[in-house]
Design an enzyme around this catalytic site. Structure first.
Site, PDB file in Angstrom:
ATOM      1  N   GLY A 102       1.995   4.676  11.424  1.00  0.00           N
ATOM      2  CA  GLY A 102       1.428   5.761  10.633  1.00  0.00           C
ATOM      3  C   GLY A 102      -0.041   5.986  10.931  1.00  0.00           C
ATOM      4  O   GLY A 102      -0.692   5.196  11.598  1.00  0.00           O
ATOM      5  N   ASP A 191       1.371  -4.409  11.588  1.00  0.00           N
ATOM      6  CA  ASP A 191       2.016  -5.695  11.869  1.00  0.00           C
ATOM      7  C   ASP A 191       3.243  -5.541  12.750  1.00  0.00           C
ATOM      8  O   ASP A 191       3.467  -6.330  13.673  1.00  0.00           O
ATOM      9  CB  ASP A 191       2.347  -6.433  10.567  1.00  0.00           C
ATOM     10  CG  ASP A 191       3.232  -5.617   9.637  1.00  0.00           C
ATOM     11  OD1 ASP A 191       3.410  -4.404   9.867  1.00  0.00           O
ATOM     12  OD2 ASP A 191       3.742  -6.189   8.660  1.00  0.00           O
ATOM     13  N   THR A 193       3.785  -3.148  14.949  1.00  0.00           N
ATOM     14  CA  THR A 193       3.270  -2.821  16.283  1.00  0.00           C
ATOM     15  C   THR A 193       2.785  -4.066  17.005  1.00  0.00           C
ATOM     16  O   THR A 193       3.029  -4.246  18.204  1.00  0.00           O
ATOM     17  CB  THR A 193       2.118  -1.810  16.165  1.00  0.00           C
ATOM     18  OG1 THR A 193       2.610  -0.608  15.566  1.00  0.00           O
ATOM     19  CG2 THR A 193       1.523  -1.493  17.525  1.00  0.00           C
ATOM     20  N   ASP A 221      -3.095  -0.153   4.339  1.00  0.00           N
ATOM     21  CA  ASP A 221      -2.663  -1.052   3.258  1.00  0.00           C
ATOM     22  C   ASP A 221      -3.473  -2.344   3.205  1.00  0.00           C
ATOM     23  O   ASP A 221      -3.409  -3.074   2.218  1.00  0.00           O
ATOM     24  CB  ASP A 221      -1.180  -1.414   3.429  1.00  0.00           C
ATOM     25  CG  ASP A 221      -0.263  -0.248   3.123  1.00  0.00           C
ATOM     26  OD1 ASP A 221      -0.775   0.807   2.691  1.00  0.00           O
ATOM     27  OD2 ASP A 221       0.956  -0.381   3.313  1.00  0.00           O
ATOM     28  N   ARG A 266       2.845  -0.401   0.427  1.00  0.00           N
ATOM     29  CA  ARG A 266       4.285  -0.691   0.480  1.00  0.00           C
ATOM     30  C   ARG A 266       4.591  -2.091  -0.036  1.00  0.00           C
ATOM     31  O   ARG A 266       5.484  -2.274  -0.866  1.00  0.00           O
ATOM     32  CB  ARG A 266       4.768  -0.538   1.926  1.00  0.00           C
ATOM     33  CG  ARG A 266       6.194  -0.947   2.177  1.00  0.00           C
ATOM     34  CD  ARG A 266       6.577  -0.632   3.605  1.00  0.00           C
ATOM     35  NE  ARG A 266       6.675   0.801   3.807  1.00  0.00           N
ATOM     36  CZ  ARG A 266       7.790   1.497   3.616  1.00  0.00           C
ATOM     37  NH1 ARG A 266       8.895   0.881   3.218  1.00  0.00           N
ATOM     38  NH2 ARG A 266       7.820   2.786   3.818  1.00  0.00           N
ATOM     39  N   MET A 378      -3.334  12.690   2.315  1.00  0.00           N
ATOM     40  CA  MET A 378      -4.751  13.025   2.321  1.00  0.00           C
ATOM     41  C   MET A 378      -5.604  11.815   2.693  1.00  0.00           C
ATOM     42  O   MET A 378      -6.554  11.932   3.463  1.00  0.00           O
ATOM     43  CB  MET A 378      -5.177  13.535   0.944  1.00  0.00           C
ATOM     44  CG  MET A 378      -4.605  14.876   0.559  1.00  0.00           C
ATOM     45  SD  MET A 378      -4.990  15.287  -1.152  1.00  0.00           S
ATOM     46  CE  MET A 378      -6.774  15.197  -1.129  1.00  0.00           C
ATOM     47  N   ILE A 379      -5.249  10.644   2.168  1.00  0.00           N
ATOM     48  CA  ILE A 379      -6.136   9.494   2.359  1.00  0.00           C
ATOM     49  C   ILE A 379      -5.976   8.870   3.740  1.00  0.00           C
ATOM     50  O   ILE A 379      -6.834   8.091   4.160  1.00  0.00           O
ATOM     51  CB  ILE A 379      -5.923   8.415   1.276  1.00  0.00           C
ATOM     52  CG1 ILE A 379      -4.583   7.691   1.438  1.00  0.00           C
ATOM     53  CG2 ILE A 379      -6.056   9.003  -0.113  1.00  0.00           C
ATOM     54  CD1 ILE A 379      -4.421   6.496   0.510  1.00  0.00           C
TER      55      ILE A 379
END
Length: 475
Positions: A102, A191, A193, A221, A266, A378-379
């Site tokens: 992401g 992680d 990746t 995160d 998550r 957005m963040i």
């Protein structure tokens, strides 16, 4: 000094002092008669004012900074930075950069600083961008990256070379690395990746290729272990606070207003926790690590009613991974996955918003106005702030110094404020999580004045949320 094998990396320990070095692999460990060269940095005008060009070969960074006076010295990692000798000549280097998973603020800054750092510090002129994540190695075109191409990309969010989840095929990827003559691989991702990066390194080592593989950990995160924090985290917290400000305003102008803000997280609730502490307008913060239940004494509904009676409005921040088991009791198809084998989460924000509405309007016959805000995209899609820009620069430069010095099979990151080279297995062995028995969570509880939401003794029938075992994700 004694040596021992620890998973996929060598550890060196001084038995008398309890000193352990979790070392990282070096190309000379599996390629015989590897020539070394003088580091060109010593002739670089930009470094002429530096008193000490190079870090000492024996320098290390301690993992545990607080110890008792009689404690062993503990685990250390090799300090990041330029070395006197390099194992690549500038004109032989063909580097590539790939981004996976992401989005996160700062990806473009890392890309920019990798390209510019290679170019201006070491004279490397050939850098490729691998388009679209891991699958881009074997199914996409490459993008030549030069300082001119990347000049202002740090002002934009996203990734100039695009990204994707999944697509990891170790053999295909290494085949294309070998075919193209790539000898430095910089992998930006979380992680999952980095698990893939570790497999790429192992295959490259098995084939005996002179290729340095370097991971740069990425996740908003902040759930990467060992390192102090991941890049983009500060920017995300800053942007998330804007959403909380909006929720606070909206809740404050209506009767019994409740602002609900869902944030990323998550498996780990760091963004929710730090944004709550930064805001001071939050009345309740719910994260995956802290179980909660809805009804009964000490439950969420009771607390909402209490705060509305006291203040007339309130703000709830909830991490996306909180409450999944509670939500699963009312929904099906909880085992769906995305292309990277990451479990798809149900929308806890929408679900809890409806639960609050139903409980207070239908059961208690109260007027309640719930305002739901989800700033997830957005963040993560914004450019990095000033602090993260500096951090991304240090990460990129540390990665370059390590690769040029012949180190491979590692990720780079700050450990107690000092950048270090960390073996892949230490990053992949677990996730960093909020520890709700430590002082930071206590600080949050004292800020929000929320209850702990621990389930009452002897009332196991209460709806509650328990922590769950995350599965490995590729992306």
């Amino acid at each position: 000094m004694g040596t021992r094998e620890n998973n996929k990396t060598k550890s060196v320990g001084g038995e008398a002092s309890g000193y352990i070095l979790e070392d990282v692999p070096h190309l000379s460990h599996f390629i015989a008669h590897l020539p070394a060269y003088t580091n060109p940095l010593q002739d670089n005008p930009s470094y002429s004012v530096v008193k000490q060009y190079f870090v000492n070969e024996g320098d290390s960074v301690t993992q545990k900074i607080v110890v008792h006076k009689n404690s062993p010295r503990g685990t250390h990692f090799r300090r990041a930075g330029p070395r006197q000798k390099v194992y690549f000549e500038s004109d032989e280097v063909l580097a590539c950069i790939v981004t996976c998973g992401g989005l996160c603020p700062g990806i473009n800054t890392v890309i920019r600083e990798l390209v510019c750092g290679l170019h201006y510090m070491y004279g490397v002129r050939r850098v490729l961008g691998i388009e679209g994540g891991y699958r881009g190695f074997y199914s996409k075109n490459t993008i030549p990256l030069t300082p001119k191409v990347v000049d202002d990309i740090h002002k934009r969010g996203g990734s100039i070379i695009a990204t994707s989840r999944g697509g990891h095929d170790t053999s295909k990827i290494v085949d294309r690395i070998q075919d193209r003559g790539i000898n430095q691989v910089y992998i930006i991702g979380g992680d999952g990746t980095q698990q893939g990066a570790s497999l790429i390194f192992e295959e490259i080592r098995r084939r005996g290729l002179k290729v340095a593989v370097v991971g740069i950990p990425k996740t908003i995160d902040n759930d990467i272990p060992v390192i102090d924090k991941s890049f983009g985290f500060d920017t995300s917290v800053e942007e998330a606070r804007r959403a909380i400000n909006a929720a606070h305003v909206e809740a404050g102008i209506v009767e019994n207003g409740v602002g609900v803000v869902k944030l990323a997280g998550r498996y780990s609730g760091f963004i929710a926790m730090y944004t709550t502490l930064a805001s001071r307008d939050v009345d309740c913060c719910l994260i995956p690590e802290s179980p909660f239940y809805l009804e009964g004494p000490g439950g969420l509904f009771e607390y909402i009613r209490k705060r509305l009676k006291e203040n007339g409005h309130m703000v709830i921040v909830i991490a996306e991974g909180a409450g999944q088991e509670l939500l699963a009791e009312n929904m099906h198809d909880m085992d769906q996955q995305d292309p990277s084998a990451t479990k798809l989460l149900q929308d806890i924000g929408l679900w809890i918003t409806e639960k609050i509405k139903d409980h207070f309007t239908k059961e208690l016959k109260m007027i309640i106005n719930v305002k739901y805000i989800d700033p997830t995209y957005m963040i993560r899609a914004i450019p990095s702030n000033a602090s993260d820009n500096v951090y991304c620069t240090l990460l990129a430069h540390s990665a370059i110094h390590g690769a040029m010095a012949g180190y491979t099979g590692f990720v780079v990151g700050p450990v107690n404020g000092r950048h270090a080279y960390i073996p892949f297995h230490r990053i992949n062995e677990r996730r960093n999580k909020v520890v709700i028995t430590e002082r930071m969570w206590a600080r949050l509880l004292s800020s929000t004045n929320q209850p702990s939401f621990l389930n009452p003794k002897g009332n196991e029938s209460q709806e509650r949320v328990c922590s769950h075992n995350p599965t490995a994700n590729w992306g």
